[in-house]
Design an enzyme around this catalytic site. Structure first.
Site, PDB file in Angstrom:
ATOM      1  N   LYS A 101     -49.508 -24.987  84.100  1.00 46.69           N
ATOM      2  CA  LYS A 101     -48.805 -24.353  85.467  1.00 46.69           C
ATOM      3  C   LYS A 101     -47.766 -25.758  85.761  1.00 46.69           C
ATOM      4  O   LYS A 101     -46.579 -25.392  85.990  1.00 46.69           O
ATOM      5  CB  LYS A 101     -49.946 -24.244  86.615  1.00 46.69           C
ATOM      6  CG  LYS A 101     -50.877 -23.127  85.989  1.00 46.69           C
ATOM      7  CD  LYS A 101     -51.965 -22.924  87.410  1.00 46.69           C
ATOM      8  CE  LYS A 101     -52.581 -24.143  87.746  1.00 46.69           C
ATOM      9  NZ  LYS A 101     -53.674 -24.542  86.768  1.00 46.69           N
ATOM     10  N   ARG A 159     -55.600 -19.808  95.427  1.00 50.59           N
ATOM     11  CA  ARG A 159     -56.598 -20.047  94.331  1.00 50.59           C
ATOM     12  C   ARG A 159     -58.033 -19.155  94.678  1.00 50.59           C
ATOM     13  O   ARG A 159     -58.804 -18.851  94.096  1.00 50.59           O
ATOM     14  CB  ARG A 159     -57.387 -21.238  94.644  1.00 50.59           C
ATOM     15  CG  ARG A 159     -56.324 -22.418  93.903  1.00 50.59           C
ATOM     16  CD  ARG A 159     -56.628 -22.483  92.344  1.00 50.59           C
ATOM     17  NE  ARG A 159     -57.106 -23.537  91.780  1.00 50.59           N
ATOM     18  CZ  ARG A 159     -56.588 -24.850  91.802  1.00 50.59           C
ATOM     19  NH1 ARG A 159     -55.111 -25.048  91.838  1.00 50.59           N
ATOM     20  NH2 ARG A 159     -57.064 -25.956  91.307  1.00 50.59           N
ATOM     21  N   ARG A 181     -54.613 -35.222  78.442  1.00 47.19           N
ATOM     22  CA  ARG A 181     -53.910 -35.400  79.338  1.00 47.19           C
ATOM     23  C   ARG A 181     -53.876 -36.718  80.026  1.00 47.19           C
ATOM     24  O   ARG A 181     -54.979 -37.393  80.314  1.00 47.19           O
ATOM     25  CB  ARG A 181     -54.026 -34.287  80.708  1.00 47.19           C
ATOM     26  CG  ARG A 181     -53.321 -34.426  81.714  1.00 47.19           C
ATOM     27  CD  ARG A 181     -53.057 -33.669  82.801  1.00 47.19           C
ATOM     28  NE  ARG A 181     -54.297 -33.182  83.281  1.00 47.19           N
ATOM     29  CZ  ARG A 181     -54.367 -32.229  84.094  1.00 47.19           C
ATOM     30  NH1 ARG A 181     -53.267 -31.285  84.476  1.00 47.19           N
ATOM     31  NH2 ARG A 181     -55.615 -31.777  84.650  1.00 47.19           N
ATOM     32  N   ARG A 200     -56.918 -38.484  84.522  1.00 47.11           N
ATOM     33  CA  ARG A 200     -57.269 -38.068  86.023  1.00 47.11           C
ATOM     34  C   ARG A 200     -58.727 -38.004  86.026  1.00 47.11           C
ATOM     35  O   ARG A 200     -59.479 -37.563  85.048  1.00 47.11           O
ATOM     36  CB  ARG A 200     -56.783 -36.806  86.073  1.00 47.11           C
ATOM     37  CG  ARG A 200     -55.875 -36.375  87.433  1.00 47.11           C
ATOM     38  CD  ARG A 200     -55.082 -34.957  87.309  1.00 47.11           C
ATOM     39  NE  ARG A 200     -55.813 -33.944  87.473  1.00 47.11           N
ATOM     40  CZ  ARG A 200     -55.420 -32.822  87.968  1.00 47.11           C
ATOM     41  NH1 ARG A 200     -54.179 -32.434  87.753  1.00 47.11           N
ATOM     42  NH2 ARG A 200     -56.414 -31.824  88.265  1.00 47.11           N
ATOM     43  N   ARG A 219     -64.572 -27.070  86.710  1.00 47.07           N
ATOM     44  CA  ARG A 219     -63.502 -26.342  87.197  1.00 47.07           C
ATOM     45  C   ARG A 219     -63.241 -24.955  86.749  1.00 47.07           C
ATOM     46  O   ARG A 219     -62.694 -24.044  87.330  1.00 47.07           O
ATOM     47  CB  ARG A 219     -62.204 -27.297  87.018  1.00 47.07           C
ATOM     48  CG  ARG A 219     -62.258 -28.560  87.962  1.00 47.07           C
ATOM     49  CD  ARG A 219     -61.304 -29.430  87.421  1.00 47.07           C
ATOM     50  NE  ARG A 219     -60.097 -29.335  87.334  1.00 47.07           N
ATOM     51  CZ  ARG A 219     -58.972 -30.132  86.470  1.00 47.07           C
ATOM     52  NH1 ARG A 219     -59.496 -31.175  85.717  1.00 47.07           N
ATOM     53  NH2 ARG A 219     -57.977 -29.766  86.467  1.00 47.07           N
TER      54      ARG A 219
HETATM   55  P1  AP5 Z   1     -50.698 -29.091  82.902  1.00 45.29           P
HETATM   56  O1  AP5 Z   1     -49.201 -28.604  83.076  1.00 45.29           O
HETATM   57  O2  AP5 Z   1     -50.979 -30.486  83.813  1.00 45.29           O
HETATM   58  O3  AP5 Z   1     -51.693 -27.968  83.425  1.00 45.29           O
HETATM   59  P2  AP5 Z   1     -52.108 -27.387  84.788  1.00 45.29           P
HETATM   60  O4  AP5 Z   1     -52.069 -25.708  84.557  1.00 45.29           O
HETATM   61  O5  AP5 Z   1     -51.041 -27.836  85.816  1.00 45.29           O
HETATM   62  O6  AP5 Z   1     -53.446 -28.101  85.140  1.00 45.29           O
HETATM   63  P3  AP5 Z   1     -54.270 -28.697  86.499  1.00 45.29           P
HETATM   64  O7  AP5 Z   1     -55.364 -29.425  85.783  1.00 45.29           O
HETATM   65  O8  AP5 Z   1     -53.106 -29.644  87.053  1.00 45.29           O
HETATM   66  O9  AP5 Z   1     -54.276 -27.577  87.496  1.00 45.29           O
HETATM   67  P4  AP5 Z   1     -55.700 -27.602  88.231  1.00 45.29           P
HETATM   68  O10 AP5 Z   1     -55.298 -26.087  88.703  1.00 45.29           O
HETATM   69  O11 AP5 Z   1     -57.079 -27.534  87.730  1.00 45.29           O
HETATM   70  O12 AP5 Z   1     -55.503 -28.594  88.988  1.00 45.29           O
HETATM   71  P5  AP5 Z   1     -54.883 -28.861  90.510  1.00 45.29           P
HETATM   72  O13 AP5 Z   1     -53.982 -30.111  90.350  1.00 45.29           O
HETATM   73  O14 AP5 Z   1     -53.977 -27.774  90.951  1.00 45.29           O
HETATM   74  O15 AP5 Z   1     -51.146 -29.106  81.408  1.00 45.29           O
HETATM   75  C1  AP5 Z   1     -52.285 -29.738  81.230  1.00 45.29           C
HETATM   76  C2  AP5 Z   1     -52.234 -30.792  79.698  1.00 45.29           C
HETATM   77  O16 AP5 Z   1     -51.929 -30.100  78.889  1.00 45.29           O
HETATM   78  C3  AP5 Z   1     -51.115 -31.608  80.203  1.00 45.29           C
HETATM   79  O17 AP5 Z   1     -51.311 -32.989  79.312  1.00 45.29           O
HETATM   80  C4  AP5 Z   1     -49.843 -30.922  79.314  1.00 45.29           C
HETATM   81  O18 AP5 Z   1     -48.968 -31.962  78.747  1.00 45.29           O
HETATM   82  C5  AP5 Z   1     -50.720 -30.179  78.263  1.00 45.29           C
HETATM   83  N1  AP5 Z   1     -49.836 -29.005  78.008  1.00 45.29           N
HETATM   84  C6  AP5 Z   1     -49.326 -27.986  78.861  1.00 45.29           C
HETATM   85  N2  AP5 Z   1     -48.800 -26.952  78.326  1.00 45.29           N
HETATM   86  C7  AP5 Z   1     -49.127 -27.323  77.059  1.00 45.29           C
HETATM   87  C8  AP5 Z   1     -48.989 -26.384  75.689  1.00 45.29           C
HETATM   88  N3  AP5 Z   1     -48.398 -25.066  75.930  1.00 45.29           N
HETATM   89  N4  AP5 Z   1     -49.394 -26.771  74.663  1.00 45.29           N
HETATM   90  C9  AP5 Z   1     -50.045 -27.893  74.569  1.00 45.29           C
HETATM   91  N5  AP5 Z   1     -50.308 -28.756  75.645  1.00 45.29           N
HETATM   92  C10 AP5 Z   1     -49.805 -28.369  76.894  1.00 45.29           C
HETATM   93  O19 AP5 Z   1     -55.887 -28.945  91.256  1.00 45.29           O
HETATM   94  C11 AP5 Z   1     -57.220 -30.284  91.409  1.00 45.29           C
HETATM   95  C12 AP5 Z   1     -58.011 -29.884  92.309  1.00 45.29           C
HETATM   96  O20 AP5 Z   1     -57.527 -29.802  93.515  1.00 45.29           O
HETATM   97  C13 AP5 Z   1     -58.917 -28.575  92.043  1.00 45.29           C
HETATM   98  O21 AP5 Z   1     -59.992 -28.690  91.169  1.00 45.29           O
HETATM   99  C14 AP5 Z   1     -59.235 -28.237  93.461  1.00 45.29           C
HETATM  100  O22 AP5 Z   1     -60.426 -28.942  94.041  1.00 45.29           O
HETATM  101  C15 AP5 Z   1     -58.091 -28.725  94.521  1.00 45.29           C
HETATM  102  N6  AP5 Z   1     -57.061 -27.627  94.885  1.00 45.29           N
HETATM  103  C16 AP5 Z   1     -55.664 -27.319  94.462  1.00 45.29           C
HETATM  104  N7  AP5 Z   1     -55.206 -26.491  94.953  1.00 45.29           N
HETATM  105  C17 AP5 Z   1     -56.188 -25.782  95.609  1.00 45.29           C
HETATM  106  C18 AP5 Z   1     -56.306 -24.702  96.386  1.00 45.29           C
HETATM  107  N8  AP5 Z   1     -55.250 -23.825  96.271  1.00 45.29           N
HETATM  108  N9  AP5 Z   1     -57.433 -24.264  97.089  1.00 45.29           N
HETATM  109  C19 AP5 Z   1     -58.560 -25.139  96.946  1.00 45.29           C
HETATM  110  N10 AP5 Z   1     -58.673 -26.426  96.126  1.00 45.29           N
HETATM  111  C20 AP5 Z   1     -57.494 -26.633  95.585  1.00 45.29           C
END
Ligand code: AP5
Length: 210
Positions: free
Chosen positions: A13, A88, A123, A156, A167
């Site tokens: 994402k 979410r 990552r 991270r 997660r």
């Molecule tokens: P990346 O693009 O970083 O993936 P992402 O989907 O953004 O993953 P996140 O881990 O950031 O999402 P998340 O939803 O768990 O975490 P968030 O920060 O929102 O890609 C991942 C890796 O793969 C990278 O190394 C990239 O280079 C590689 N990659 C990408 N695309 C690829 C491809 N096509 N092929 C190969 N490699 C690829 O949330 C973290 C925490 O915050 C949550 O656990 C929760 O506790 C809290 N939180 C955040 N938002 C909320 C909410 N709305 N409500 C409640 N809690 C929340």
């Protein structure tokens, strides 16, 4: 255009939001990045969020909704935005509706769990500016150093294998029901996120423009 990027942790994402926001000149709003910043700065929201994030659980709706509401009211979001990681839960999606926010498209980036667990171990994120890399699929030019700001890139805290599994379980239980929520409103478009970053960008942009 107001969009939501939906998908499992690590589906890509944030990576695709970075590409699309440059292409469309609209901000990418990541609640994960905002919460990590709040934790780093020791704000009240950060203190409330930390324990949930550390165990791979969702931060309570009222904390996240408050942060999001303030962010989308900012000037740079007036002509559209990408929401990365929000909503979410169904109550978060309902809160967006109550705020009167129109959503044009919800792009689901679909990647199976097995591929996610492999991907997350590689990552790396920048300690300074938060840019995201992958040791194999999106390496930094100089090992361990951010291309954008020169700070150190690190794993991270919540990318440890056991937290990734927690997660993923949270995603399936609490976030996946949003697919039906937006499907029933005719907003959901699913793209495969399994075929490399560039190919996923091509599919994502086609889904947005189509
Ligand atoms: P990346 O693009 O970083 O993936 P992402 O989907 O953004 O993953 P996140 O881990 O950031 O999402 P998340 O939803 O768990 O975490 P968030 O920060 O929102 O890609 C991942 C890796 O793969 C990278 O190394 C990239 O280079 C590689 N990659 C990408 N695309 C690829 C491809 N096509 N092929 C190969 N490699 C690829 O949330 C973290 C925490 O915050 C949550 O656990 C929760 O506790 C809290 N939180 C955040 N938002 C909320 C909410 N709305 N409500 C409640 N809690 C929340």
């Amino acid at each position: 255009m107001n969009m939501i990027f939906l998908g499992a942790p690590g589906a890509g994402k944030g990576t695709q939001a970075e590409v699309v926001c440059k292409e469309l000149n609209i901000p990418a709003i990541s609640t994960g990045n905002m919460l990590r910043e709040a934790v780093k700065n020791g704000t009240a929201a950060g203190l409330a969020a930390k324990e949930y994030m550390d165990r791979g659980d969702l931060v309570p709706d009222e904390v996240v909704i408050g942060i999001l509401k303030d962010r989308i009211a900012m000037d740079d979001a007036k002509n559209g935005f990408i929401l990365d990681g929000f909503p979410r839960t169904v109550p978060q999606a309902e809160a967006l509706e109550k705020m009167g926010v129109r959503i044009d498209k919800v792009i689901e980036i679909d990647v199976p769990d097995e591929a996610i667990t492999k991907r997350m171990s590689g990552r790396r994120v920048c300690e300074g500016c938060g840019n995201s890399y992958h040791i194999e699929f999106k390496p930094t030019k100089v090992e361990g150093v951010c291309d954008a700001c020169g700070a150190k890139v690190v794993q991270r805290a919540d990318d440890k294998p056991e937290t990734v599994l927690a997660r993923l379980a949270t995603y399936h239980e609490k976030t996946a029901p949003l697919k039906d929520f937006y499907q029933s409103k005719g907003k959901l478009v699913t793209v495969s996120g399994q075929n490399g970053i560039e190919e996923t960008s091509r599919l994502t942009l086609a889904a947005i423009k189509g």
